[in-house]
Design a protein around this motif. Structure first.
Motif, PDB file in Angstrom:
ATOM      1  N   ASN A 191      39.238  54.052  50.433  1.00 16.03           N
ATOM      2  CA  ASN A 191      38.382  52.862  50.486  1.00 16.03           C
ATOM      3  C   ASN A 191      38.655  51.930  49.310  1.00 16.03           C
ATOM      4  OD1 ASN A 191      37.136  53.964  52.740  1.00 16.03           O
ATOM      5  ND2 ASN A 191      35.493  54.904  51.546  1.00 16.03           N
ATOM      6  N   PHE A 192      39.763  52.117  48.659  1.00 14.85           N
ATOM      7  CA  PHE A 192      40.140  51.344  47.476  1.00 14.85           C
ATOM      8  C   PHE A 192      41.656  51.174  47.509  1.00 14.85           C
ATOM      9  CE2 PHE A 192      39.620  55.847  46.662  1.00 14.85           C
ATOM     10  CZ  PHE A 192      40.880  56.219  46.236  1.00 14.85           C
ATOM     11  N   PRO A 193      42.188  50.201  46.794  1.00 12.09           N
ATOM     12  CA  PRO A 193      43.631  49.981  46.846  1.00 12.09           C
ATOM     13  C   PRO A 193      44.416  50.943  45.958  1.00 12.09           C
ATOM     14  CG  PRO A 193      42.619  48.351  45.428  1.00 12.09           C
ATOM     15  CD  PRO A 193      41.491  49.136  46.039  1.00 12.09           C
ATOM     16  N   MET A 194      45.612  51.264  46.403  1.00  8.66           N
ATOM     17  CA  MET A 194      46.599  51.971  45.607  1.00  8.66           C
ATOM     18  C   MET A 194      47.558  50.894  45.108  1.00  8.66           C
ATOM     19  SD  MET A 194      48.682  55.369  46.850  1.00  8.66           S
ATOM     20  CE  MET A 194      47.164  56.244  47.256  1.00  8.66           C
ATOM     21  N   LEU A 195      47.587  50.669  43.798  1.00 11.19           N
ATOM     22  CA  LEU A 195      48.298  49.528  43.232  1.00 11.19           C
ATOM     23  C   LEU A 195      49.656  49.934  42.665  1.00 11.19           C
ATOM     24  CD1 LEU A 195      45.351  47.835  41.270  1.00 11.19           C
ATOM     25  CD2 LEU A 195      46.116  47.369  43.616  1.00 11.19           C
ATOM     26  N   GLY A 196      50.649  49.078  42.862  1.00 13.05           N
ATOM     27  CA  GLY A 196      51.978  49.323  42.302  1.00 13.05           C
ATOM     28  C   GLY A 196      52.833  48.077  42.422  1.00 13.05           C
ATOM     29  N   CYS A 197      52.909  47.288  41.356  1.00 11.60           N
ATOM     30  CA  CYS A 197      53.573  45.987  41.439  1.00 11.60           C
ATOM     31  C   CYS A 197      55.084  46.071  41.274  1.00 11.60           C
ATOM     32  CB  CYS A 197      52.996  45.040  40.383  1.00 11.60           C
ATOM     33  SG  CYS A 197      53.463  45.446  38.679  1.00 11.60           S
ATOM     34  N   ASN A 198      55.618  47.276  41.009  1.00 14.32           N
ATOM     35  CA  ASN A 198      57.057  47.394  40.751  1.00 14.32           C
ATOM     36  C   ASN A 198      57.768  48.319  41.726  1.00 14.32           C
ATOM     37  OD1 ASN A 198      55.610  49.555  39.575  1.00 14.32           O
ATOM     38  ND2 ASN A 198      57.253  49.987  38.137  1.00 14.32           N
ATOM     39  N   VAL A 199      57.115  48.703  42.827  1.00 15.35           N
ATOM     40  CA  VAL A 199      57.722  49.578  43.832  1.00 15.35           C
ATOM     41  C   VAL A 199      57.989  48.759  45.089  1.00 15.35           C
ATOM     42  CG1 VAL A 199      57.488  51.701  45.166  1.00 15.35           C
ATOM     43  CG2 VAL A 199      56.440  51.532  42.897  1.00 15.35           C
ATOM     44  N   LYS A 200      59.267  48.677  45.476  1.00 19.04           N
ATOM     45  CA  LYS A 200      59.661  47.823  46.597  1.00 19.04           C
ATOM     46  C   LYS A 200      60.535  48.582  47.586  1.00 19.04           C
ATOM     47  CE  LYS A 200      59.649  43.526  43.873  1.00 19.04           C
ATOM     48  NZ  LYS A 200      60.482  42.399  43.376  1.00 19.04           N
ATOM     49  N   TYR A 201      60.563  48.056  48.814  1.00 19.50           N
ATOM     50  CA  TYR A 201      61.506  48.564  49.802  1.00 19.50           C
ATOM     51  C   TYR A 201      62.897  48.027  49.468  1.00 19.50           C
ATOM     52  CZ  TYR A 201      57.483  49.905  52.648  1.00 19.50           C
ATOM     53  OH  TYR A 201      56.325  50.479  53.103  1.00 19.50           O
TER      54      TYR A 201
END
Length: 630
Positions: free
Chosen positions: A131-141
Motif C-alpha cells: 500500500n506504499f511505493p517501492m522507490l528506486g531512482c537508479n534502477v532501469k530496464y
C-alpha cells in the motif's frame, strides 16, 4: 527544500523561533525478523527477550492515536533488506513482511541488495501488494532505459511537502547473482540523486534521501579516507555509500539509510553538506524514532530531535515495550509455520532447480599445472575457504576456475563468499557444475557446487537461520543430492563457524545445535549418509574443552576423516605463522564409508602455484582439504 544558507532566510527565521515537528519512524535490514527473539548478542547464556514487530506496531499505533490526523501525521520509512534472512521472510518471498508493513502503515521503502534474492520480478510483485511505493531512482530496464520503480514520492504532512527520493545501492551487481539482475542496469548513485533532486526541488520544502547504500561499520575512518582522497586527487567512485553520498548532498536534509545492520545512536552529520544521516541496527532488534524540526512559517528544515533521550534508535526489549496481542499471535503463527517448513522431511522423489543458469564462457587458461584428483568410481569432495572471495577480482576467477577444472572434483563446499555476483561469474567458467549458494546469511555466504551429470538436487535448506547468532550470521547450508548412478542419497552440510578465541563459546553452542540436528532432524529425512564440512575454526589437536568437537568425537556413528592428518603440520589447512593450525574439517557418518575405502589430504596449492604467497594473493589463506571415498 532549501537549506538555511542565506542571511535573509536566517533573519526571517529568527522572527519565528518556535519549531514544529514531524514524527519519523525508520527501520532497515529487518531480514524477515518480525517475531520475538532472544538477544544472544547481549548475553549468550541469559539473553533478554526482544519482542519485535508486534511491539513496534503498537508503539506506532499509540503515537497515531494521539495525533489529530493519525497516520497522516507520521512518516514511516524502511531502508531495505526487508525480507531475506529469517525463514518467515523467505518462505513466501517477502509477502508476509509486506503484509505487516501494510498493517503498520509504511509510507515508502527502498529495496536493498538482498531484496533482489528472487529477482526483480518478485520485487515488482511485492510492490503491487504494498500500500506504499517501492522507490528506486537508479534502477532501469536495460532495453529501454525506463525506471523499474517509482523514483520519488511527495507527501504533504502537517502542511509541509516532504520529497522522498529512493536510491538503491548501486553495487548490487557485486553482491547479487547475475541471473536475478538480467535485463536491468543500475545508474550512478550520485548522478541519479542529483538529477531527481533537480526534478522535485521546486515542489517540496524538505528532501529525504531513502537509500540502501549503507552507513559502514567504521564510518569515521571510511569518511575521512574518502574525503582525503577526493581532496588529494579530485576523483572518486560515483557509486557511493550513504556517508559518502552525504558529502555531496547539499540539497538533501536527511538521509535514511539501510543496507548494513550496524546502527548508531546519533546520526552522522556532514559538515560539508550539513546533511544528517540515520541508520539503525537490523534483524528486527531496533527502530529509529526522531522528529524533523521545521519552521511553521517558511516550512524549512531546522534540525532534528531524538524522541528519547540521547538516542535516535531504540531496542525492542520486552522489558521496555508492550505489544499488540493480536499482532503478536499472527506473527507467532507465521513464524512457527516458516520454521517448521525448514525442518520438514526431505522429499527424495523430487528434483529442484539449482541457483545456476546455463550461460557459460569458454575457459582455455593453462597458467598452472593442477593435478586431476578424480578417482574413477569414487567420490571426491573438497572443503575450501576462499578468503573474502574474490580476494583478487578477475585474477581470482581465472585461477580458481582453472584449478577446479583441472582438479576435477565431484563436489566442492566453499566458505567466505563475500560477493555473490562474482560467484556467478566464476560459475560461467564451470560448465560441468551446478551450484547452490546461501540465501539467508547476513555475513558472507557458503556455496556448494556439484557435477550436474552425477547428481540431482532434491533439497536445500539453511539451518538455524531463525537463530543464527552462534553461527555468526552464517546459517549452515544443507544440500540434498541423489547420486544418479545408483540412486544413493547424500546430505551435505557446509558451515563456517565463528572465528578466534573470543568465539569459542559461540562455536560450542553452535556445535550443540548442529549435533542435535544430525541426531534427530536429519534422521527423519532418512539420510544417515551425510558429510558436514567447512571452516570449523577449531583444531582437533586442541585440548578437551578448548574446541567445539566433543559431542561428535564421543559419538560412534560418525567420525572426522581429517583427524588422520591433523597432526601432520605439513598438511595444516591454515599454514600461516604464527597461527599454523588445522581448521577446515570434514565429518562424515560411518555408513558413508561402510565397505569402502577413503583417503584425505590437504591439497598443496603452494606447490601447485609456486609458493604460498602466490596462492594467497590469487585465491585464499586457507588450503583446500580433499576427501576421497572409493
Amino acid at each position: 527544500m532549501v537549506k538555511l544558507t542565506h542571511i535573509l532566510l536566517l533573519f526571517s527565521l529568527s522572527l519565528f523561533p518556535k519549531d514544529s515537528f514531524i514524527d519519523v519512524i525508520t527501520t532497515n535490514d529487518l531480514h524477515g525478523f518480525l517475531g520475538d527473539q532472544d538477544a544472544h548478542f547481549m548475553n549468550p547464556n541469559f539473553p533478554p527477550k526482544i519482542v519485535g514487530a508486534s511491539a513496534l506496531y503498537k508503539y506506532i499505533k499509540d503515537i497515531e492515536s494521539k495525533m489529530s490526523d493519525r497516520s497522516n501525521d507520521i512518516l514511516i520509512l524502511d531502508g531495505g533488506n526487508f525480507f531475506q534472512g529469517h525463514p518467515l521472510g523467505i518462505i513466501d518471498s517477502g509477502k508476509t513482511v509486506i503484509e505487516w508493513m501494510n498493517k503498520v502503515g509504511y509510507d515508502a521503502i527502498v529495496p536493498g541488495n538482498n531484496d533482489f534474492l528472487f529477482g526483480y520480478e518478485n520485487l515488482l510483485e511485492l510492490s503491487e501488494q504494498a500500500n506504499f511505493p517501492m522507490l528506486g531512482c537508479n534502477v532501469k530496464y536495460e532495453k529501454n532505459d525506463k525506471l523499474v520503480f517509482e523514483p520519488y514520492k511527495i507527501i504533504n504532512i502537517k502542511g509541509v511537502k516532504v520529497g522522498l527520493i529512493g536510491l538503491v545501492n548501486p553495487d548490487i551487481s557485486e553482491t547479487v547473482l547475475k541471473k536475478n539482475l538480467d535485463g536491468l542496469k543500475i545508474d550512478s548513485s550520485l548522478d541519479s540523486m542529483n538529477f531527481w533532486i533537480s526534478e522535485i526541488i521546486d515542489d517540496v520544502d524538505i528532501i529525504i534521501l531513502l537509500t540502501s547504500s549503507g552507513v559502514p561499520w567504521d564510518r569515521d575512518k571510511i569518511y575521512d579516507d574518502f574525503v582525503s582522497n577526493y581532496k588529494k586527487t579530485g576523483t572518486f567512485n560515483k557509486n557511493l555509500n550513504s556517508i559518502e553520498l552525504g558529502y555531496f548532498s547539499d540539497e538533501v536534509d536527511l538521509i535514511v539509510s539501510g543496507g548494513i545492520s550496524k546502527g548508531y545512536n546519533t546520526p552522522w552529520y556532514d559538515k560539508n553538506s550539513h546533511t544528517y544521516i540515520f541508520q539503525n541496527y537490523g534483524n528486527g532488534t531496533s527502530f529509529g524514532h526522531f522528529y524533523i524540526k521545521f519552521d511553521p512559517e517558511t516550512k524549512l528544515f531546522t534540525g532534528y530531535k531524538s524522541a528519547v533521550t540521547n538516542s535516535i534508535s531504540q531496542t525492542l526489549f520486552l522489558d521496555d515495550f508492550s505489544y499488540d496481542i493480536n499482532m503478536y499471535n499472527w506473527l507467532k503463527e507465521k513464524n512457527n509455520l516458516s520454521v517448521k517448513d525448514v525442518y520438514s522431511k526431505v522429499d527424495w522423489s523430487s528434483v529442484i532447480k539449482p541457483d545456476g543458469k546455463d550461460n557459460f564462457s569458454k575457459t582455455t587458461r593453462n597458467q598452472w599445472d593442477f593435478p586431476n584428483i578424480n578417482k574413477l568410481n569414487g567420490l571426491e569432495i573438497i572443503t575450501w575457504n576462499c578468503e573474502f572471495f574474490p580476494t583478487n577480482g578477475d585474477s581470482t576467477i581465472n585461477a580458481l576456475s582453472e584449478a577446479i577444472i583441472e582438479l576435477n572434483p565431484d563436489i566442492i563446499a566453499f566458505q567466505e563468499i563475500k560477493k555473490r555476483g562474482w560467484f556467478s561469474k566464476l560459475m560461467t567458467h564451470l560448465q560441468d557444475y551446478d551450484f547452490i549458494i546461501s540465501q539467508q546469511s547476513s555475513f558472507m555466504d557458503q556455496a556448494i557446487i556439484y557435477k550436474k551429470n552425477l547428481f540431482d538436487l532434491v533439497g536445500r535448506k539453511e539451518l538455524f537461520a531463525e537463530n543464527d547468532y552462534f553461527f555468526a550470521g552464517r546459517p549452515p547450508l544443507q544440500c540434498d543430492l541423489i547420486y544418479k548412478k545408483n540412486n544413493e542419497i547424500l546430505s551435505i552440510i557446509n558451515l563456517h563457524m565463528k572465528c578466534c578465541d573470543s568465539g569459542l563459546n559461540r562455536r560450542k553452542l553452535a556445535a550443540n545445535q548442529l549435533y542435535d540436528y544430525l541426531k534427530s532432524q536429519l534422521n527423519k529425512s532418512l539420510s544417515d549418509q551425510y558429510i558436514v564440512l567447512g571452516d570449523w575454526n577449531d583444531d582437533l589437536k586442541d585440548k578437551p574443552g578448548e574446541h567445539c568437537f566433543d559431542n561428535f568425537l564421543k559419538d560412534d556413528t560418525m567420525f572426522f576423516p581429517t583427524y588422520d592428518i591433523t597432526y601432520d603440520l605439513k598438511q595444516a589447512s591454515y599454514p600461516k605463522e604464527p597461527y599454523v593450525s588445522f581448521l577446515d574439517h570434514i565429518l562424515i557418518s560411518n555408513s558413508l564409508v561402510q565397505n569402502k575405502n577413503y583417503s584425505v589430504q590437504t591439497l598443496p596449492f603452494d606447490d601447485y602455484m609456486g609458493s604460498f604467497n602466490v596462492y594467497e594473493q590469487y585465491i585464499s589463506d586457507h588450503m583446500p582439504v580433499l576427501l576421497s571415498i572409493y
